[in-house]
Design a protein around this motif. Structure first.
Motif, PDB file in Angstrom:
ATOM      1  N   SER A  45      10.948   0.856   6.157  1.00 32.53           N
ATOM      2  CA  SER A  45      10.284  -0.393   6.512  1.00 32.53           C
ATOM      3  C   SER A  45      11.063  -1.606   6.018  1.00 32.53           C
ATOM      4  O   SER A  45      11.264  -2.567   6.767  1.00 32.53           O
ATOM      5  CB  SER A  45       8.875  -0.410   5.931  1.00 32.53           C
ATOM      6  OG  SER A  45       8.255  -1.636   6.169  1.00 32.53           O
ATOM      7  N   SER A  46      11.518  -1.561   4.787  1.00 33.09           N
ATOM      8  CA  SER A  46      12.283  -2.696   4.273  1.00 33.09           C
ATOM      9  C   SER A  46      13.627  -2.831   4.978  1.00 33.09           C
ATOM     10  O   SER A  46      14.092  -3.935   5.263  1.00 33.09           O
ATOM     11  CB  SER A  46      12.473  -2.578   2.761  1.00 33.09           C
ATOM     12  OG  SER A  46      13.150  -1.392   2.429  1.00 33.09           O
ATOM     13  N   GLY A  47      14.252  -1.706   5.312  1.00 31.21           N
ATOM     14  CA  GLY A  47      15.504  -1.757   6.061  1.00 31.21           C
ATOM     15  C   GLY A  47      15.321  -2.305   7.471  1.00 31.21           C
ATOM     16  O   GLY A  47      16.126  -3.107   7.947  1.00 31.21           O
ATOM     17  N   ALA A  48      14.239  -1.897   8.127  1.00 31.35           N
ATOM     18  CA  ALA A  48      13.955  -2.398   9.473  1.00 31.35           C
ATOM     19  C   ALA A  48      13.657  -3.896   9.444  1.00 31.35           C
ATOM     20  O   ALA A  48      14.073  -4.642  10.332  1.00 31.35           O
ATOM     21  CB  ALA A  48      12.788  -1.636  10.086  1.00 31.35           C
ATOM     22  N   GLY A  49      12.947  -4.338   8.412  1.00 31.34           N
ATOM     23  CA  GLY A  49      12.657  -5.763   8.290  1.00 31.34           C
ATOM     24  C   GLY A  49      13.919  -6.577   8.080  1.00 31.34           C
ATOM     25  O   GLY A  49      14.115  -7.615   8.717  1.00 31.34           O
ATOM     26  N   LEU A  50      14.775  -6.120   7.211  1.00 28.55           N
ATOM     27  CA  LEU A  50      16.022  -6.821   6.949  1.00 28.55           C
ATOM     28  C   LEU A  50      16.908  -6.842   8.192  1.00 28.55           C
ATOM     29  O   LEU A  50      17.469  -7.888   8.546  1.00 28.55           O
ATOM     30  CB  LEU A  50      16.760  -6.161   5.780  1.00 28.55           C
ATOM     31  CG  LEU A  50      18.032  -6.823   5.299  1.00 28.55           C
ATOM     32  CD1 LEU A  50      17.738  -8.245   4.823  1.00 28.55           C
ATOM     33  CD2 LEU A  50      18.652  -6.019   4.189  1.00 28.55           C
ATOM     34  N   LEU A  51      17.014  -5.730   8.861  1.00 29.07           N
ATOM     35  CA  LEU A  51      17.811  -5.661  10.085  1.00 29.07           C
ATOM     36  C   LEU A  51      17.239  -6.560  11.182  1.00 29.07           C
ATOM     37  O   LEU A  51      17.984  -7.252  11.888  1.00 29.07           O
ATOM     38  CB  LEU A  51      17.885  -4.216  10.577  1.00 29.07           C
ATOM     39  CG  LEU A  51      18.764  -3.968  11.792  1.00 29.07           C
ATOM     40  CD1 LEU A  51      20.218  -4.289  11.471  1.00 29.07           C
ATOM     41  CD2 LEU A  51      18.632  -2.520  12.235  1.00 29.07           C
ATOM     42  N   GLY A  52      15.916  -6.588  11.303  1.00 29.00           N
ATOM     43  CA  GLY A  52      15.288  -7.444  12.305  1.00 29.00           C
ATOM     44  C   GLY A  52      15.528  -8.920  12.047  1.00 29.00           C
ATOM     45  O   GLY A  52      15.822  -9.685  12.968  1.00 29.00           O
TER      46      GLY A  52
ATOM     47  N   VAL B  10       9.566   7.098 -10.202  1.00 22.26           N
ATOM     48  CA  VAL B  10       9.544   7.760  -8.907  1.00 22.26           C
ATOM     49  C   VAL B  10      10.238   6.845  -7.907  1.00 22.26           C
ATOM     50  O   VAL B  10       9.975   5.648  -7.880  1.00 22.26           O
ATOM     51  CB  VAL B  10       8.085   8.025  -8.459  1.00 22.26           C
ATOM     52  CG1 VAL B  10       8.048   8.668  -7.094  1.00 22.26           C
ATOM     53  CG2 VAL B  10       7.373   8.890  -9.479  1.00 22.26           C
ATOM     54  N   PRO B  11      11.143   7.393  -7.097  1.00 25.87           N
ATOM     55  CA  PRO B  11      11.789   6.543  -6.084  1.00 25.87           C
ATOM     56  C   PRO B  11      10.774   6.100  -5.036  1.00 25.87           C
ATOM     57  O   PRO B  11       9.697   6.670  -4.896  1.00 25.87           O
ATOM     58  CB  PRO B  11      12.854   7.448  -5.471  1.00 25.87           C
ATOM     59  CG  PRO B  11      12.381   8.832  -5.750  1.00 25.87           C
ATOM     60  CD  PRO B  11      11.604   8.769  -7.033  1.00 25.87           C
ATOM     61  N   LEU B  12      11.146   5.087  -4.291  1.00 26.40           N
ATOM     62  CA  LEU B  12      10.280   4.602  -3.227  1.00 26.40           C
ATOM     63  C   LEU B  12      10.083   5.677  -2.166  1.00 26.40           C
ATOM     64  O   LEU B  12      11.004   6.457  -1.894  1.00 26.40           O
ATOM     65  CB  LEU B  12      10.891   3.371  -2.563  1.00 26.40           C
ATOM     66  CG  LEU B  12      10.815   2.074  -3.340  1.00 26.40           C
ATOM     67  CD1 LEU B  12      11.575   0.985  -2.594  1.00 26.40           C
ATOM     68  CD2 LEU B  12       9.394   1.651  -3.581  1.00 26.40           C
ATOM     69  N   PRO B  13       8.911   5.715  -1.567  1.00 24.29           N
ATOM     70  CA  PRO B  13       8.704   6.665  -0.467  1.00 24.29           C
ATOM     71  C   PRO B  13       9.649   6.341   0.695  1.00 24.29           C
ATOM     72  O   PRO B  13      10.046   5.189   0.876  1.00 24.29           O
ATOM     73  CB  PRO B  13       7.250   6.429  -0.061  1.00 24.29           C
ATOM     74  CG  PRO B  13       6.624   5.704  -1.191  1.00 24.29           C
ATOM     75  CD  PRO B  13       7.709   4.978  -1.903  1.00 24.29           C
TER      76      PRO B  13
ATOM     77  N   LEU C 126       4.998  -2.060  11.507  1.00 27.62           N
ATOM     78  CA  LEU C 126       4.454  -0.836  12.081  1.00 27.62           C
ATOM     79  C   LEU C 126       4.877   0.403  11.291  1.00 27.62           C
ATOM     80  O   LEU C 126       4.080   1.333  11.117  1.00 27.62           O
ATOM     81  CB  LEU C 126       4.862  -0.711  13.551  1.00 27.62           C
ATOM     82  CG  LEU C 126       4.192  -1.694  14.498  1.00 27.62           C
ATOM     83  CD1 LEU C 126       4.769  -1.551  15.901  1.00 27.62           C
ATOM     84  CD2 LEU C 126       2.688  -1.507  14.512  1.00 27.62           C
ATOM     85  N   ILE C 127       6.104   0.415  10.814  1.00 28.49           N
ATOM     86  CA  ILE C 127       6.557   1.564   9.997  1.00 28.49           C
ATOM     87  C   ILE C 127       5.736   1.655   8.727  1.00 28.49           C
ATOM     88  O   ILE C 127       5.332   2.724   8.298  1.00 28.49           O
ATOM     89  CB  ILE C 127       8.063   1.439   9.671  1.00 28.49           C
ATOM     90  CG1 ILE C 127       8.891   1.681  10.924  1.00 28.49           C
ATOM     91  CG2 ILE C 127       8.463   2.423   8.580  1.00 28.49           C
ATOM     92  CD1 ILE C 127      10.362   1.345  10.754  1.00 28.49           C
ATOM     93  N   ALA C 128       5.458   0.505   8.115  1.00 33.72           N
ATOM     94  CA  ALA C 128       4.706   0.506   6.867  1.00 33.72           C
ATOM     95  C   ALA C 128       3.217   0.768   7.097  1.00 33.72           C
ATOM     96  O   ALA C 128       2.553   1.396   6.266  1.00 33.72           O
ATOM     97  CB  ALA C 128       4.880  -0.829   6.144  1.00 33.72           C
TER      98      ALA C 128
ATOM     99  N   THR D  27       0.826  -1.207   0.000  1.00 35.74           N
ATOM    100  CA  THR D  27       0.000   0.000   0.000  1.00 35.74           C
ATOM    101  C   THR D  27       0.862   1.259   0.000  1.00 35.74           C
ATOM    102  O   THR D  27       0.421   2.298  -0.478  1.00 35.74           O
ATOM    103  CB  THR D  27      -0.960   0.044   1.205  1.00 35.74           C
ATOM    104  OG1 THR D  27      -0.215  -0.015   2.407  1.00 35.74           O
ATOM    105  CG2 THR D  27      -1.958  -1.090   1.146  1.00 35.74           C
ATOM    106  N   LEU D  28       2.088   1.163   0.502  1.00 36.20           N
ATOM    107  CA  LEU D  28       2.998   2.308   0.461  1.00 36.20           C
ATOM    108  C   LEU D  28       3.512   2.578  -0.942  1.00 36.20           C
ATOM    109  O   LEU D  28       3.638   3.719  -1.352  1.00 36.20           O
ATOM    110  CB  LEU D  28       4.207   2.065   1.366  1.00 36.20           C
ATOM    111  CG  LEU D  28       4.047   2.237   2.843  1.00 36.20           C
ATOM    112  CD1 LEU D  28       5.347   1.905   3.543  1.00 36.20           C
ATOM    113  CD2 LEU D  28       3.616   3.634   3.178  1.00 36.20           C
ATOM    114  N   ILE D  29       3.827   1.529  -1.675  1.00 40.03           N
ATOM    115  CA  ILE D  29       4.441   1.735  -2.990  1.00 40.03           C
ATOM    116  C   ILE D  29       3.422   1.844  -4.108  1.00 40.03           C
ATOM    117  O   ILE D  29       3.770   2.208  -5.213  1.00 40.03           O
ATOM    118  CB  ILE D  29       5.471   0.645  -3.324  1.00 40.03           C
ATOM    119  CG1 ILE D  29       4.828  -0.726  -3.428  1.00 40.03           C
ATOM    120  CG2 ILE D  29       6.585   0.636  -2.320  1.00 40.03           C
ATOM    121  CD1 ILE D  29       5.760  -1.786  -3.956  1.00 40.03           C
ATOM    122  N   ASP D  30       2.148   1.576  -3.840  1.00 41.76           N
ATOM    123  CA  ASP D  30       1.130   1.670  -4.882  1.00 41.76           C
ATOM    124  C   ASP D  30       1.012   3.070  -5.465  1.00 41.76           C
ATOM    125  O   ASP D  30       1.005   3.223  -6.674  1.00 41.76           O
ATOM    126  CB  ASP D  30      -0.211   1.185  -4.343  1.00 41.76           C
ATOM    127  CG  ASP D  30      -1.281   1.138  -5.402  1.00 41.76           C
ATOM    128  OD1 ASP D  30      -2.441   1.454  -5.067  1.00 41.76           O
ATOM    129  OD2 ASP D  30      -0.971   0.791  -6.553  1.00 41.76           O
TER     130      ASP D  30
END
Length: 114
Positions: free
Chosen positions: A69-76, A60-63, A109-111, A48-51
């Motif tokens: 959110s993707s960085g937090a997921g990967l780090l987690g 357009v770059p990603l918001p 939660l970030i997303a 829903t963020l990238i739509d």
């Protein structure tokens, strides 16, 4: 927060907890099942963020929230996997599930919130 994402997160929590109880043999299996339980909710919130960014005719770059959110997921995922691999004592199966679940909660939660 998207109601669909919230419903999927609750359903994923229940389904993955039941699957962990019946199928997991050690904490690593529980961790993977915990990740699988929250991942669909994160994915719905992330998409829903990238739509809105994908509807434009210009690239357009990603918001920023999508990148965070993707960085937090990967780090987690990396941090919890490292912790499970290097734990001094063997954690319980339920603790492995909980750690897998918690690994993606910040990213979700970030997303989802905002």
């Amino acid at each position: 927060m998207s109601p669909a994402s919230l419903i999927i997160a609750g359903t994923g929590a229940l389904a993955s907890a039941v699957a962990t109880h019946y199928a997991a043999k050690d904490a690593r299996y529980g961790w993977v099942i915990g990740l699988a339980g929250i991942f669909p909710a994160w994915l719905i919130a992330f998409l829903t963020l990238i739509d809105p960014a994908s509807r434009s005719t210009v690239d357009v770059p990603l918001p920023p929230r999508a990148l965070l959110s993707s960085g937090a997921g990967l780090l987690g995922v990396i941090a919890t996997d490292y912790w499970l691999r290097n734990a001094k004592s063997k954690p319980a199966v339920f603790l492995g599930w909980l750690i897998g679940w918690i690994a993606l909660v910040p990213a979700w939660l970030i997303a989802a919130v905002g």
